[in-house]
Motif scaffolding. Structure first.
Motif: not given
Length: 172
Positions: A68-71, A88-92, A111-112, A160-165
């Motif tokens: 998976d992407p996180l792993g 665990e890193p945070r998805f950004i 991931f951050h 900023t703790g956000t997610v970007v597409a």
């Protein structure tokens, strides 16, 4: 008496295995953005015998089969820098690129991984020959594997703790 006539213009339904082979094939990769106390990004430079030699980019790479992407992000970070995250890193964000060097579509997950500890050492893999910490302003004249607009958007998302597409490296 049945007077229905079979339709001749109806497309044939493919068996599942044949249908699956008609679907787009996409390469998937994951990267980790790490910042220091001054909000500088850790980047790695690809070694001379690697694709992208001389270009700087985030630690990361393609997913292994079934991963998976996180792993993949955590594995690649460890393999390329020797850094193992304590959480665990945070998805950004993600970036969809329609065609990369003729290979077809690529989706990059980002991931951050948090902040680097003061004095954190990097144990580079053979794939890279340098590492460094870069402020966004330092990157305008740096040869990059990841485009500057992408790094800028990811840097902002991390802070900023956000997610970007992203599409083709640019915010949508």
């Amino acid at each position: 008496m049945d007077t229905t006539v079979p339709a001749t213009d109806v497309p044939r339904v493919l068996p599942r295995d044949e249908w699956v082979r008609t679907l787009p094939q996409t390469i998937v990769a994951s990267c980790v953005l790490l910042l220091d106390a001054e909000d500088r990004m850790l980047l790695l430079r690809y070694a001379g015998d690697e694709p992208g030699a001389g270009l700087w980019g985030l630690p990361g790479g393609m997913l292994d089969h079934g991963e998976d992407p996180l792993g993949a992000a955590c594995r690649e970070l460890d393999e390329e820098t020797g850094i193992v995250l304590d959480r665990e890193p945070r998805f950004i964000g993600y970036d969809h690129r329609a065609d990369v060097k003729g290979t077809g579509p690529v989706i990059d997950f980002y991931f951050h991984g948090g902040r680097l500890a003061p004095g954190q050492t990097v144990r580079r893999s053979d794939e890279h020959d340098q590492d460094g910490l870069f402020a966004l302003a330092d990157l305008e004249s740096t040869p990059l594997a990841t485009p500057l607009p992408t790094l800028t958007a990811l840097h902002r998302a991390a802070l900023t703790g956000t997610v970007v597409a992203l599409r083709e490296g640019l915010p949508r």
